[in-house]
Scaffold this motif. Sequence first.
Motif, PDB file in Angstrom:
ATOM      1  N   ILE A 256       0.819  -1.217   0.000  1.00 20.62           N
ATOM      2  CA  ILE A 256       0.000   0.000   0.000  1.00 20.62           C
ATOM      3  C   ILE A 256       0.851   1.266   0.000  1.00 20.62           C
ATOM      4  CG2 ILE A 256      -1.729   1.298   1.298  1.00 20.62           C
ATOM      5  CD1 ILE A 256      -2.902  -1.365   2.195  1.00 20.62           C
ATOM      6  N   PRO A 257       1.822   1.429   0.923  1.00 21.85           N
ATOM      7  CA  PRO A 257       2.635   2.657   0.863  1.00 21.85           C
ATOM      8  C   PRO A 257       3.447   2.772  -0.417  1.00 21.85           C
ATOM      9  CG  PRO A 257       3.519   1.115   2.487  1.00 21.85           C
ATOM     10  CD  PRO A 257       2.182   0.602   2.085  1.00 21.85           C
ATOM     11  N   LEU A 258       3.891   1.627  -0.964  1.00 23.49           N
ATOM     12  CA  LEU A 258       4.616   1.675  -2.234  1.00 23.49           C
ATOM     13  C   LEU A 258       3.714   2.203  -3.346  1.00 23.49           C
ATOM     14  CD1 LEU A 258       7.136   1.015  -3.901  1.00 23.49           C
ATOM     15  CD2 LEU A 258       6.244  -1.316  -4.172  1.00 23.49           C
ATOM     16  N   SER A 259       2.476   1.734  -3.362  1.00 25.00           N
ATOM     17  CA  SER A 259       1.522   2.221  -4.362  1.00 25.00           C
ATOM     18  C   SER A 259       1.246   3.702  -4.174  1.00 25.00           C
ATOM     19  CB  SER A 259       0.210   1.429  -4.260  1.00 25.00           C
ATOM     20  OG  SER A 259       0.432   0.052  -4.429  1.00 25.00           O
ATOM     21  N   MET A 260       1.101   4.122  -2.918  1.00 21.10           N
ATOM     22  CA  MET A 260       0.810   5.527  -2.649  1.00 21.10           C
ATOM     23  C   MET A 260       1.952   6.434  -3.099  1.00 21.10           C
ATOM     24  SD  MET A 260      -2.201   5.524  -1.475  1.00 21.10           S
ATOM     25  CE  MET A 260      -2.310   7.221  -0.934  1.00 21.10           C
ATOM     26  N   LEU A 261       3.180   5.992  -2.895  1.00 20.79           N
ATOM     27  CA  LEU A 261       4.327   6.799  -3.319  1.00 20.79           C
ATOM     28  C   LEU A 261       4.353   6.967  -4.838  1.00 20.79           C
ATOM     29  CD1 LEU A 261       7.169   5.427  -0.989  1.00 20.79           C
ATOM     30  CD2 LEU A 261       6.109   7.700  -0.912  1.00 20.79           C
ATOM     31  N   ILE A 262       4.107   5.873  -5.551  1.00 20.24           N
ATOM     32  CA  ILE A 262       4.130   5.943  -7.015  1.00 20.24           C
ATOM     33  C   ILE A 262       2.974   6.805  -7.527  1.00 20.24           C
ATOM     34  CG2 ILE A 262       3.918   4.581  -9.124  1.00 20.24           C
ATOM     35  CD1 ILE A 262       5.340   2.314  -7.686  1.00 20.24           C
ATOM     36  N   ILE A 263       1.794   6.617  -6.939  1.00 22.90           N
ATOM     37  CA  ILE A 263       0.638   7.409  -7.365  1.00 22.90           C
ATOM     38  C   ILE A 263       0.869   8.889  -7.080  1.00 22.90           C
ATOM     39  CG2 ILE A 263      -1.794   7.869  -6.876  1.00 22.90           C
ATOM     40  CD1 ILE A 263      -2.151   4.885  -6.444  1.00 22.90           C
ATOM     41  N   ARG A 264       1.447   9.166  -5.921  1.00 29.84           N
ATOM     42  CA  ARG A 264       1.722  10.564  -5.579  1.00 29.84           C
ATOM     43  C   ARG A 264       2.694  11.189  -6.577  1.00 29.84           C
ATOM     44  NH1 ARG A 264       4.103  12.726   0.259  1.00 29.84           N
ATOM     45  NH2 ARG A 264       4.067  14.955  -0.266  1.00 29.84           N
ATOM     46  N   TYR A 265       3.689  10.424  -6.979  1.00 29.97           N
ATOM     47  CA  TYR A 265       4.658  10.932  -7.946  1.00 29.97           C
ATOM     48  C   TYR A 265       3.983  11.224  -9.293  1.00 29.97           C
ATOM     49  CZ  TYR A 265       8.598  10.990 -11.194  1.00 29.97           C
ATOM     50  OH  TYR A 265       9.488  11.342 -12.182  1.00 29.97           O
ATOM     51  N   VAL A 266       3.132  10.294  -9.736  1.00 33.42           N
ATOM     52  CA  VAL A 266       2.463  10.478 -11.028  1.00 33.42           C
ATOM     53  C   VAL A 266       1.491  11.653 -10.967  1.00 33.42           C
ATOM     54  CG1 VAL A 266       0.904   9.408 -12.695  1.00 33.42           C
ATOM     55  CG2 VAL A 266       2.732   8.057 -11.667  1.00 33.42           C
ATOM     56  N   ILE A 267       0.716  11.727  -9.877  1.00 33.48           N
ATOM     57  CA  ILE A 267      -0.282  12.793  -9.757  1.00 33.48           C
ATOM     58  C   ILE A 267       0.380  14.161  -9.676  1.00 33.48           C
ATOM     59  CG2 ILE A 267      -2.023  13.767  -8.208  1.00 33.48           C
ATOM     60  CD1 ILE A 267      -2.962  10.968  -7.619  1.00 33.48           C
ATOM     61  N   SER A 268       1.510  14.232  -8.967  1.00 33.63           N
ATOM     62  CA  SER A 268       2.193  15.519  -8.844  1.00 33.63           C
ATOM     63  C   SER A 268       2.627  16.057 -10.203  1.00 33.63           C
ATOM     64  CB  SER A 268       3.410  15.374  -7.926  1.00 33.63           C
ATOM     65  OG  SER A 268       4.373  14.498  -8.496  1.00 33.63           O
ATOM     66  N   HIS A 269       2.928  15.154 -11.139  1.00 34.84           N
ATOM     67  CA  HIS A 269       3.323  15.592 -12.475  1.00 34.84           C
ATOM     68  C   HIS A 269       2.112  15.823 -13.384  1.00 34.84           C
ATOM     69  CE1 HIS A 269       7.272  14.272 -11.123  1.00 34.84           C
ATOM     70  NE2 HIS A 269       7.798  14.839 -12.194  1.00 34.84           N
ATOM     71  N   SER A 270       1.026  15.119 -13.127  1.00 31.87           N
ATOM     72  CA  SER A 270      -0.135  15.249 -14.016  1.00 31.87           C
ATOM     73  C   SER A 270      -1.044  16.411 -13.628  1.00 31.87           C
ATOM     74  CB  SER A 270      -0.944  13.949 -14.008  1.00 31.87           C
ATOM     75  OG  SER A 270      -1.478  13.694 -12.725  1.00 31.87           O
ATOM     76  N   GLN A 271      -1.010  16.827 -12.370  1.00 30.08           N
ATOM     77  CA  GLN A 271      -1.923  17.873 -11.921  1.00 30.08           C
ATOM     78  C   GLN A 271      -1.741  19.172 -12.689  1.00 30.08           C
ATOM     79  OE1 GLN A 271      -1.537  18.242  -7.658  1.00 30.08           O
ATOM     80  NE2 GLN A 271      -3.559  17.392  -7.312  1.00 30.08           N
ATOM     81  N   ARG A 272      -0.491  19.564 -12.906  1.00 25.47           N
ATOM     82  CA  ARG A 272      -0.267  20.834 -13.596  1.00 25.47           C
ATOM     83  C   ARG A 272      -0.767  20.777 -15.034  1.00 25.47           C
ATOM     84  NH1 ARG A 272       5.015  20.936 -16.187  1.00 25.47           N
ATOM     85  NH2 ARG A 272       6.093  18.941 -15.916  1.00 25.47           N
ATOM     86  N   PHE A 273      -0.686  19.587 -15.645  1.00 25.98           N
ATOM     87  CA  PHE A 273      -1.203  19.463 -17.002  1.00 25.98           C
ATOM     88  C   PHE A 273      -2.729  19.497 -17.011  1.00 25.98           C
ATOM     89  CE2 PHE A 273       2.960  17.206 -17.527  1.00 25.98           C
ATOM     90  CZ  PHE A 273       3.522  18.145 -18.375  1.00 25.98           C
ATOM     91  N   PHE A 274      -3.355  18.900 -16.002  1.00 19.37           N
ATOM     92  CA  PHE A 274      -4.813  18.945 -15.927  1.00 19.37           C
ATOM     93  C   PHE A 274      -5.301  20.369 -15.678  1.00 19.37           C
ATOM     94  CE2 PHE A 274      -4.824  14.289 -15.261  1.00 19.37           C
ATOM     95  CZ  PHE A 274      -5.863  13.968 -16.119  1.00 19.37           C
ATOM     96  N   ARG A 275      -4.592  21.103 -14.813  1.00 23.94           N
ATOM     97  CA  ARG A 275      -4.983  22.495 -14.573  1.00 23.94           C
ATOM     98  C   ARG A 275      -4.870  23.321 -15.854  1.00 23.94           C
ATOM     99  NH1 ARG A 275      -2.335  21.879  -9.396  1.00 23.94           N
ATOM    100  NH2 ARG A 275      -0.393  22.631 -10.316  1.00 23.94           N
ATOM    101  N   LYS A 276      -3.773  23.107 -16.568  1.00 18.46           N
ATOM    102  CA  LYS A 276      -3.581  23.853 -17.815  1.00 18.46           C
ATOM    103  C   LYS A 276      -4.603  23.417 -18.865  1.00 18.46           C
ATOM    104  CE  LYS A 276       0.195  25.552 -20.714  1.00 18.46           C
ATOM    105  NZ  LYS A 276       1.630  25.400 -21.051  1.00 18.46           N
ATOM    106  N   GLN A 277      -4.948  22.134 -18.866  1.00 21.81           N
ATOM    107  CA  GLN A 277      -5.960  21.649 -19.801  1.00 21.81           C
ATOM    108  C   GLN A 277      -7.300  22.330 -19.550  1.00 21.81           C
ATOM    109  OE1 GLN A 277      -6.818  17.490 -19.381  1.00 21.81           O
ATOM    110  NE2 GLN A 277      -8.527  17.540 -20.797  1.00 21.81           N
ATOM    111  N   GLN A 278      -7.719  22.397 -18.289  1.00 21.38           N
ATOM    112  CA  GLN A 278      -8.978  23.053 -17.967  1.00 21.38           C
ATOM    113  C   GLN A 278      -8.936  24.540 -18.310  1.00 21.38           C
ATOM    114  OE1 GLN A 278     -10.785  20.303 -17.860  1.00 21.38           O
ATOM    115  NE2 GLN A 278     -12.056  21.335 -16.359  1.00 21.38           N
ATOM    116  N   GLU A 279      -7.775  25.157 -18.058  1.00 17.65           N
ATOM    117  CA  GLU A 279      -7.634  26.578 -18.360  1.00 17.65           C
ATOM    118  C   GLU A 279      -7.812  26.840 -19.853  1.00 17.65           C
ATOM    119  OE1 GLU A 279      -4.207  30.078 -18.152  1.00 17.65           O
ATOM    120  OE2 GLU A 279      -3.843  28.102 -17.261  1.00 17.65           O
ATOM    121  N   TYR A 280      -7.114  26.067 -20.679  1.00 13.90           N
ATOM    122  CA  TYR A 280      -7.177  26.315 -22.114  1.00 13.90           C
ATOM    123  C   TYR A 280      -8.458  25.777 -22.736  1.00 13.90           C
ATOM    124  CZ  TYR A 280      -2.760  28.610 -22.789  1.00 13.90           C
ATOM    125  OH  TYR A 280      -1.761  29.547 -22.775  1.00 13.90           O
ATOM    126  N   LEU A 281      -9.106  24.828 -22.086  1.00 15.12           N
ATOM    127  CA  LEU A 281     -10.430  24.425 -22.549  1.00 15.12           C
ATOM    128  C   LEU A 281     -11.402  25.592 -22.405  1.00 15.12           C
ATOM    129  CD1 LEU A 281     -12.278  22.187 -23.579  1.00 15.12           C
ATOM    130  CD2 LEU A 281     -12.675  21.521 -21.203  1.00 15.12           C
TER     131      LEU A 281
END
Length: 341
Positions: A221-246
């Motif tokens: 579980i903590p291993l999964s959480m670390l990997i998910i946190r890493y992926v989400i931290s990189h994807s969040q800024r793209f999602f914010r920018k996606q919503q902005e430009y949409l």
Amino acid sequence: MSNASNSENTTNQNKAPSPTKPAQRQGFGGGPGSRFVPGEKPRDFKGTMQQLLGYLGKYKWTIILVLFIAAASTVFSIFGPRTLGKATTALYEGVIRMVRGQGGIDFDEIGTILLRVLALYLSAATLQLIQGFIMTTIAADITFRFRQEIAHKIHHLPLRYFDHVTHGEVLSRVTTDVDVISQTLQQSLSQIITSIVSVIGILVMMLTINVTLTLIALTIIPLSMLIIRYVISHSQRFFRKQQEYLGHVNGHVEEMYGAHVVLKAFNAEDQSISTMKQLNDTLYDTAWKAQLFSTMIRPIMHFIGNVGYVAVAIVGGNQVIQGRLMIGDIQAFIQYMRSFQ
């Protein structure tokens, strides 16, 4: 001199209006461009929740009953895999007796266990149906009251209110926001208690089966959480920018269609197309990156989960060989592990 001045004025009037910067684009009539505001936070979350709880006060005992039903349904579902594991163990032991020539499979015992499993799952499903019916009724009643009160409020608002609040914003309050509240009441309230009971119940069941296997499962579980946190931290800024430009794209389209007569009068089609291409290219790039990162989560989770299954199968199989664990317990344990994914 007068002719030169008139010529200069005519030239200035014929100049096409410069394209609006994307960050300032709002759209006419409160269209989609005004709704996609990245990073928007609630202005008074506590006060809003107090008002919502005030509406729910009328249904206090009914909601308590629903939460109790949700907990009971979850408990029945949790006991299902453990009981089903006993049937697997009984079948395995019967096969071993047949191989050794000491008897056969006790189908009566297996049938009794399967009937218990069926009763558990039927009870859980029945309680879920009752829970869903009650919460749907409550949500429909509350949203009906919301829309009545919103309509009454709108009819008594001064006209100057609609001068600074867009039509889309008003419509969103009546439709989208009320629908979100309805969905939250139907799902989130019962899901909270269901999730809490599930986590506690499954953890207890796993510990009663085998402590070693539970520790192996918990390390994943903590291993999964670390990997998910890493992926989400990189994807969040793209999602914010996606919503902005949409929002920028929607606002630009609405502006150009709403003012197409003015656009053609000033011969600004090329500028509009160029602006649209820039906005659309940026939206494509950010949306592609956002979706790429988001689709990485599930394969990673499946891979980590499969590693956990392999570890449980190896350690559990060794304990079955040593006679310290039943084979049905491994089956139940793996089913409980799936619940954490």
